[in-house]
Design a protein around this motif. Structure first.
Motif, mmCIF file in Angstrom:
data_model
loop_
_atom_site.group_PDB
_atom_site.id
_atom_site.type_symbol
_atom_site.label_atom_id
_atom_site.label_comp_id
_atom_site.label_asym_id
_atom_site.label_seq_id
_atom_site.Cartn_x
_atom_site.Cartn_y
_atom_site.Cartn_z
ATOM 1 N N CYS A 154 0.826 -1.204 0.000
ATOM 2 C CA CYS A 154 0.000 0.000 0.000
ATOM 3 C C CYS A 154 0.861 1.255 0.000
ATOM 4 O O CYS A 154 1.958 1.274 0.583
ATOM 5 C CB CYS A 154 -0.905 0.030 1.230
ATOM 6 N N SER A 155 0.353 2.299 -0.644
ATOM 7 C CA SER A 155 1.073 3.576 -0.665
ATOM 8 C C SER A 155 0.128 4.685 -1.086
ATOM 9 O O SER A 155 -1.019 4.448 -1.480
ATOM 10 C CB SER A 155 2.251 3.515 -1.648
ATOM 11 N N GLU A 156 0.635 5.898 -1.016
ATOM 12 C CA GLU A 156 -0.043 7.012 -1.663
ATOM 13 C C GLU A 156 -0.073 6.743 -3.171
ATOM 14 O O GLU A 156 0.693 5.912 -3.675
ATOM 15 C CB GLU A 156 0.723 8.315 -1.425
ATOM 16 N N PRO A 157 -0.923 7.455 -3.910
ATOM 17 C CA PRO A 157 -0.864 7.323 -5.373
ATOM 18 C C PRO A 157 0.525 7.679 -5.882
ATOM 19 O O PRO A 157 1.078 8.710 -5.511
ATOM 20 C CB PRO A 157 -1.912 8.338 -5.856
ATOM 21 N N GLN A 158 1.103 6.791 -6.681
ATOM 22 C CA GLN A 158 2.465 7.001 -7.171
ATOM 23 C C GLN A 158 2.415 7.823 -8.462
ATOM 24 O O GLN A 158 2.273 7.286 -9.556
ATOM 25 C CB GLN A 158 3.136 5.655 -7.411
ATOM 26 N N LYS A 159 2.536 9.136 -8.327
ATOM 27 C CA LYS A 159 2.390 10.025 -9.479
ATOM 28 C C LYS A 159 3.670 10.804 -9.720
ATOM 29 O O LYS A 159 4.222 11.424 -8.815
ATOM 30 C CB LYS A 159 1.218 10.984 -9.254
ATOM 31 N N TRP A 160 4.155 10.738 -10.951
ATOM 32 C CA TRP A 160 5.365 11.465 -11.340
ATOM 33 C C TRP A 160 5.268 11.849 -12.824
ATOM 34 O O TRP A 160 6.201 11.715 -13.592
ATOM 35 C CB TRP A 160 6.620 10.614 -11.089
ATOM 36 N N GLY A 161 4.101 12.309 -13.244
ATOM 37 C CA GLY A 161 3.884 12.598 -14.660
ATOM 38 C C GLY A 161 3.574 11.343 -15.439
ATOM 39 O O GLY A 161 3.857 11.253 -16.635
ATOM 40 N N ASN A 162 2.980 10.356 -14.765
ATOM 41 C CA ASN A 162 2.728 9.044 -15.372
ATOM 42 C C ASN A 162 1.227 8.774 -15.472
ATOM 43 O O ASN A 162 0.720 7.806 -14.903
ATOM 44 C CB ASN A 162 3.396 7.952 -14.525
ATOM 45 N N ASP A 163 0.520 9.609 -16.217
ATOM 46 C CA ASP A 163 -0.927 9.458 -16.336
ATOM 47 C C ASP A 163 -1.325 8.085 -16.862
ATOM 48 O O ASP A 163 -2.414 7.581 -16.548
ATOM 49 C CB ASP A 163 -1.498 10.551 -17.252
ATOM 50 N N TRP A 164 -0.457 7.468 -17.666
ATOM 51 C CA TRP A 164 -0.749 6.142 -18.223
ATOM 52 C C TRP A 164 -1.018 5.112 -17.124
ATOM 53 O O TRP A 164 -1.820 4.197 -17.321
ATOM 54 C CB TRP A 164 0.401 5.669 -19.108
ATOM 55 N N LEU A 165 -0.352 5.243 -15.971
ATOM 56 C CA LEU A 165 -0.489 4.258 -14.898
ATOM 57 C C LEU A 165 -1.903 4.250 -14.326
ATOM 58 O O LEU A 165 -2.392 3.212 -13.858
ATOM 59 C CB LEU A 165 0.525 4.549 -13.791
ATOM 60 N N PHE A 166 -2.570 5.393 -14.379
ATOM 61 C CA PHE A 166 -3.900 5.516 -13.796
ATOM 62 C C PHE A 166 -4.997 5.480 -14.857
ATOM 63 O O PHE A 166 -6.091 5.994 -14.649
ATOM 64 C CB PHE A 166 -3.974 6.789 -12.945
ATOM 65 N N ASP A 167 -4.688 4.857 -15.973
ATOM 66 C CA ASP A 167 -5.656 4.583 -17.025
ATOM 67 C C ASP A 167 -5.918 3.079 -17.009
ATOM 68 O O ASP A 167 -4.977 2.287 -17.033
ATOM 69 C CB ASP A 167 -5.093 5.009 -18.377
ATOM 70 N N PRO A 168 -7.189 2.642 -16.951
ATOM 71 C CA PRO A 168 -7.459 1.205 -16.845
ATOM 72 C C PRO A 168 -6.985 0.383 -18.032
ATOM 73 O O PRO A 168 -6.805 -0.825 -17.913
ATOM 74 C CB PRO A 168 -8.985 1.146 -16.709
ATOM 75 N N VAL A 169 -6.747 1.021 -19.163
ATOM 76 C CA VAL A 169 -6.299 0.300 -20.360
ATOM 77 C C VAL A 169 -4.778 0.252 -20.446
ATOM 78 O O VAL A 169 -4.203 -0.779 -20.803
ATOM 79 C CB VAL A 169 -6.877 0.942 -21.637
ATOM 80 N N THR A 170 -4.110 1.326 -20.095
ATOM 81 C CA THR A 170 -2.661 1.410 -20.300
ATOM 82 C C THR A 170 -1.837 1.051 -19.074
ATOM 83 O O THR A 170 -0.668 0.657 -19.207
ATOM 84 C CB THR A 170 -2.272 2.819 -20.771
#
Length: 338
Positions: A154-170
């Motif tokens: 578990c962690s905070e949302p891992q965001k670093w300019g990686n919108d692809w990671l939070f897309d259900p397809v990509t």
């Protein structure tokens, strides 16, 4: 001793751990870095004094001495770049998860089988301190019959300019990015799962970012894997493993910083409990798992053999299992894999 020329394709967050691993090894040298964003490729390359590119094919053409490619790319394009590296005959270490779909995972297996390149998925938990000790204890029968296992990441949302990671397809969010580690490790302990049942919720990204997956294995072992990308500000990147057996119980807790790159000062404790005995704190070996992983992979390349700690067949099976976990969440039903 041969020094392997290693190229990084994808200069995102996890590439920092791979570059550090290269720098830690006497038989590896980073000779090129590629990222479609020039500024990212350039910044990473300047730190190791190597050329940078924005096109992987151009890199492979202009730096023919490359022996090994490390892919730290968005998941949904892994099969494209494994195929590209295979076209040039390069040994390939590809970040997890293997791919987003079973079909694309099978494509990678087909390419590797056809070309014969040395290939491994970077399922780094198999090399991680604490987890390696649990695997060894399991192998030696120290737990006895397994009643239940529990794994959490578990962690905070891992965001670093990686919108692809939070897309259900990509990218698939936590289910694909985080849960894949523990599903892989449970398969490492027990073999492929027979069935799964999932309780999960989607965040505003429409990805399953809170997941509890229950799994049953052919040998009778049962386990639960949890993941979350919705912990709030300040919650450390935390991994937990519990094995409950007839002879012993083990509990491992690893807590780092905001993301897995922030490992300096991480807390790692493995405890073993037995009936009638004082709880034991296991003195786990301290090392960098990414370095251990790369050292093993380069040894396989040196010997000309496919890795057996993480096999491609096992990596494909992990994607089959994650796919079943997602379908179980979608349908609120038990999914049988075999």
């Amino acid at each position: 001793m041969k020094t392997y020329a290693v190229a990084i394709i994808g200069a995102g967050m996890i590439s920092k751990s791979h570059i550090a691993a290269i720098n830690n090894l006497p038989n590896a040298k980073c000779v090129a870095i590629t990222d479609i964003i020039h500024e990212k490729a350039q910044a990473a390359a300047q730190k190791v004094n190597c050329p940078c590119f924005t096109d992987a094919k151009e890199m492979l053409e202009k730096v023919p001495e490359i022996d090994v490619c490390i892919l730290s790319l968005p998941t949904y394009i892994h099969s494209d770049y494994v195929s590209l590296c295979a076209e040039y005959g390069k040994a390939t270490l590809c970040e997890k998860p293997l791919e987003m779909t079973v079909e694309k995972a099978e494509r990678i297996r087909s390419v590797v089988q056809k070309t014969g390149i040395i290939y491994m998925t970077a399922q780094v938990v198999r090399f991680w301190t604490g987890y390696r000790e649990i695997k060894e204890m399991m192998k030696n029968g120290e737990f006895g019959d397994i009643y239940m296992s529990y794994f959490s990441r578990c962690s905070e949302p891992q965001k670093w300019g990686n919108d692809w990671l939070f897309d259900p397809v990509t990218g698939g969010g936590a289910m694909y990015d985080m849960l894949v580690h523990d599903i892989d490790f449970m398969n490492y302990l027990y073999g492929p799962a027979e069935s799964v049942y999932t309780v999960a919720t989607k965040s505003d990204t429409n990805c399953y970012n809170n997941v509890f997956a229950s799994l049953i294995y052919s040998g009778g072992a049962k386990g639960v894997a949890e993941t979350s990308f919705t912990m709030k500000t300040g919650y450390p990147f935390t991994m937990t493993a519990k094995i409950m057996g007839s002879k012993a119980t083990a509990e491992y807790i690893y807590s780092a910083g905001y993301d897995i790159n922030q490992r300096n000062g991480a807390i790692a404790v493995l405890k073993l409990f037995r009936d009638g005995k004082t709880p034991e704190i296991i003195n786990v070996e301290q090392y960098d798992a990414y370095t251990k992983q790369l050292a093993y992979f380069l040894d396989c390349v040196d010997r000309g053999v496919q890795p057996d700690i993480v096999t491609l067949d096992q990596s494909v099976e992990v994607i089959r299992t994650i796919d079943a976990i997602r379908r179980s969440a979608d349908t609120n039903s038990i999914i049988r894999l075999r």
